[in-house]
Write a protein that holds these residues in place. Structure first.
Motif, PDB file in Angstrom:
ATOM      1  N   PRO A  47       9.181  17.218   6.115  1.00 13.16           N
ATOM      2  CA  PRO A  47      10.440  16.496   5.660  1.00 13.16           C
ATOM      3  C   PRO A  47      10.488  15.046   5.836  1.00 13.16           C
ATOM      4  O   PRO A  47      11.193  14.484   4.816  1.00 13.16           O
ATOM      5  N   VAL A  48       9.945  14.311   6.767  1.00 14.13           N
ATOM      6  CA  VAL A  48      10.097  13.015   6.982  1.00 14.13           C
ATOM      7  C   VAL A  48       9.502  12.314   5.566  1.00 14.13           C
ATOM      8  O   VAL A  48       9.971  11.295   5.045  1.00 14.13           O
ATOM      9  N   VAL A  49       8.458  12.997   5.078  1.00 15.20           N
ATOM     10  CA  VAL A  49       7.658  12.257   4.063  1.00 15.20           C
ATOM     11  C   VAL A  49       8.548  12.392   2.650  1.00 15.20           C
ATOM     12  O   VAL A  49       8.814  11.378   1.943  1.00 15.20           O
ATOM     13  N   GLU A  50       9.140  13.397   2.585  1.00 15.51           N
ATOM     14  CA  GLU A  50       9.935  13.803   1.284  1.00 15.51           C
ATOM     15  C   GLU A  50      11.131  13.005   1.367  1.00 15.51           C
ATOM     16  O   GLU A  50      11.368  12.344   0.230  1.00 15.51           O
ATOM     17  N   MET A  51      11.757  12.827   2.435  1.00 19.60           N
ATOM     18  CA  MET A  51      12.923  12.108   2.697  1.00 19.60           C
ATOM     19  C   MET A  51      12.700  10.399   2.364  1.00 19.60           C
ATOM     20  O   MET A  51      13.568   9.936   1.501  1.00 19.60           O
ATOM     21  N   THR A  52      11.718  10.011   2.981  1.00 27.20           N
ATOM     22  CA  THR A  52      11.286   8.544   2.860  1.00 27.20           C
ATOM     23  C   THR A  52      10.892   8.447   1.563  1.00 27.20           C
ATOM     24  O   THR A  52      11.257   7.192   1.058  1.00 27.20           O
ATOM     25  N   LEU A  53      10.127   9.169   0.933  1.00 27.04           N
ATOM     26  CA  LEU A  53       9.820   9.066  -0.466  1.00 27.04           C
ATOM     27  C   LEU A  53      11.154   8.738  -1.396  1.00 27.04           C
ATOM     28  O   LEU A  53      11.068   7.690  -2.355  1.00 27.04           O
ATOM     29  N   VAL A  54      12.051   9.432  -1.417  1.00 27.34           N
ATOM     30  CA  VAL A  54      12.992   9.348  -2.047  1.00 27.34           C
ATOM     31  C   VAL A  54      13.902   8.160  -1.833  1.00 27.34           C
ATOM     32  O   VAL A  54      14.314   7.407  -2.871  1.00 27.34           O
ATOM     33  N   HIS A  55      14.068   7.969  -0.450  1.00 37.40           N
ATOM     34  CA  HIS A  55      14.619   6.630  -0.040  1.00 37.40           C
ATOM     35  C   HIS A  55      13.891   5.411  -0.742  1.00 37.40           C
ATOM     36  O   HIS A  55      14.795   4.418  -1.153  1.00 37.40           O
ATOM     37  N   TYR A  56      12.654   5.447  -0.613  1.00 37.18           N
ATOM     38  CA  TYR A  56      11.986   4.105  -1.249  1.00 37.18           C
ATOM     39  C   TYR A  56      12.063   4.107  -2.641  1.00 37.18           C
ATOM     40  O   TYR A  56      11.973   3.032  -3.375  1.00 37.18           O
ATOM     41  N   TRP A  57      12.073   5.363  -3.315  1.00 38.38           N
ATOM     42  CA  TRP A  57      12.011   5.223  -4.790  1.00 38.38           C
ATOM     43  C   TRP A  57      13.379   4.512  -5.110  1.00 38.38           C
ATOM     44  O   TRP A  57      13.439   3.873  -5.961  1.00 38.38           O
ATOM     45  N   ARG A  58      14.383   4.829  -4.305  1.00 36.01           N
ATOM     46  CA  ARG A  58      15.738   4.323  -4.756  1.00 36.01           C
ATOM     47  C   ARG A  58      15.831   2.889  -4.652  1.00 36.01           C
ATOM     48  O   ARG A  58      16.269   1.940  -5.437  1.00 36.01           O
ATOM     49  N   LEU A  59      15.114   2.390  -3.443  1.00 35.41           N
ATOM     50  CA  LEU A  59      14.920   0.826  -3.030  1.00 35.41           C
ATOM     51  C   LEU A  59      14.028   0.290  -4.131  1.00 35.41           C
ATOM     52  O   LEU A  59      14.481  -0.842  -4.717  1.00 35.41           O
ATOM     53  N   MET A  60      13.022   0.924  -4.719  1.00 36.52           N
ATOM     54  CA  MET A  60      12.146   0.368  -5.723  1.00 36.52           C
ATOM     55  C   MET A  60      12.897   0.363  -6.975  1.00 36.52           C
ATOM     56  O   MET A  60      12.835  -0.880  -7.613  1.00 36.52           O
ATOM     57  N   ASN A  61      13.520   1.258  -7.416  1.00 39.01           N
ATOM     58  CA  ASN A  61      14.312   1.212  -8.634  1.00 39.01           C
ATOM     59  C   ASN A  61      15.588   0.009  -8.595  1.00 39.01           C
ATOM     60  O   ASN A  61      15.982  -0.287  -9.522  1.00 39.01           O
TER      61      ASN A  61
END
Ligand code: NAP
Length: 287
Positions: free
Chosen positions: A253-267
């Motif tokens: 869960p921590v990995v999946e959630m953080t990947l989404v959050h980082y993706w938004r930041l990168m975008n």
């Protein structure tokens, strides 16, 4: 021992400086040549014009490079500079499988490979206090003790090649959870109009205190997100963690959630900011 450093980024450059201070640094190379030229001039060591030239002059080649394919390209470019009994130590964070593949490739030339990813941030690299988790032959790791002592304060032999990177993946899952907790909690504090530096100070002294809060808390609440450790690099690491978890048949869960959050930041154009810029996301929860 003559050491050459390849990759003079946020981590590699301070490691090179500490190796120089220990009398071990022979040469440096960097893709953006100006960085290597500058550091070589500052430290009076050899500026290598190619990775192969660097390898020719050194017994040990230390790499600190962004990601898997970049590291593969660098190892490939060592080419003719490699010879029997030389050692490649990789401090980048890459997949365990990449480490194993490179070790097999280099073994054909009689060159030993150690995966030695690091933890401790830019501060740890500057202070020579990195924690290092190494995979490879015990005798080779023993030979490298002077190098490890110059750049780190804790070196642990985790097992065969790849075990260093597998351990680093564990570290990166934990770092993601800590980033989630600290940024969310500090945004929660701000929403209550608390004095932020006092919050950081008092909590740092208690059971919830941690490295990230102490080192990144004061800057993040001032909206300063200079790396440090880039969002895009931690995103790369979490993809490695995700792949390992998938092999084990789970989604973390921590990995999946953080990947989404980082993706938004990168975008949104924040990929080169420090990972504490997750605070941006957390503040939006309260807007
Ligand atoms: P960085 O500041 O972005 O530096 C990356 C380095 O890799 C630069 O020297 C860059 O060269 C080089 N590079 C990238 N792609 C390359 C390619 N295709 N060929 C040749 N060189 C290439 O990153 P960093 O923070 O030092 O991180 C380096 C590694 O350490 C990463 O694997 C990261 O995950 C890991 N790490 C970072 C931290 C941290 O807190 N920053 C902590 C532990 C581990 P240019 O100068 O030409 O771009």
């Amino acid at each position: 021992m003559k050491v050459g450093v390849i990759g003079l980024g946020a981590m590699g450059a301070p490691m090179a400086r500490n190796l120089h201070q220990a009398g071990l640094l022979q040469a440096v190379w960097n893709r953006t040549a100006s960085k290597a030229e500058q550091l070589a001039a500052e430290l009076s060591v050899t500026f290598a014009s190619t990775p192969s030239q660097l390898a020719t002059q050194c017994d040990v080649i230390l790499t600190c490079i962004s990601a898997d394919d970049d590291l593969r390209a660098v190892i490939d470019a060592l080419g003719d500079g490699l010879a029997e009994n030389k050692i490649v130590v990789d401090t980048s964070t890459v997949q365990p499988q990449t480490a194993r593949e490179l070790a097999m490739l280099l073994a054909q030339l009689g060159v030993a490979f150690v995966d030695a990813p690091v933890s401790g941030g830019v501060e740890g690299a500057k202070n020579g206090t990195l924690a290092m988790m190494a995979g490879g032959d015990a005798d080779v790791i023993e030979k490298l003790q002077p190098l490890f002592a110059a750049i780190g304060s804790k070196i642990t032999h985790m097992g065969e090649v790849g075990c260093g990177q597998a351990t680093k993946a564990v570290n990166q899952v934990m770092a993601a959870g800590i980033n989630q907790a600290v940024t969310e909690a500090l945004a929660f504090a701000r929403a209550q109009n608390l004095p932020m530096h006092k919050v950081i100070d008092v909590i740092s002294g208690g059971a919830a205190g941690n490295w990230f809060l102490q080192h990144r808390g004061p800057s993040m609440v001032e909206a300063i997100f200079e790396p440090g450790f880039k969002v895009s690099l931690h995103h790369k690491d979490l993809q490695i963690c995700k792949a390992i978890a998938e092999e084990l048949g789970v989604a973390l869960p921590v990995v999946e959630m953080t990947l989404v959050h980082y993706w938004r930041l990168m975008n949104a154009g924040y990929g080169d900011e420090d990972i504490s810029s997750l605070y941006r996301e957390k503040q939006q929860l309260f807007s």
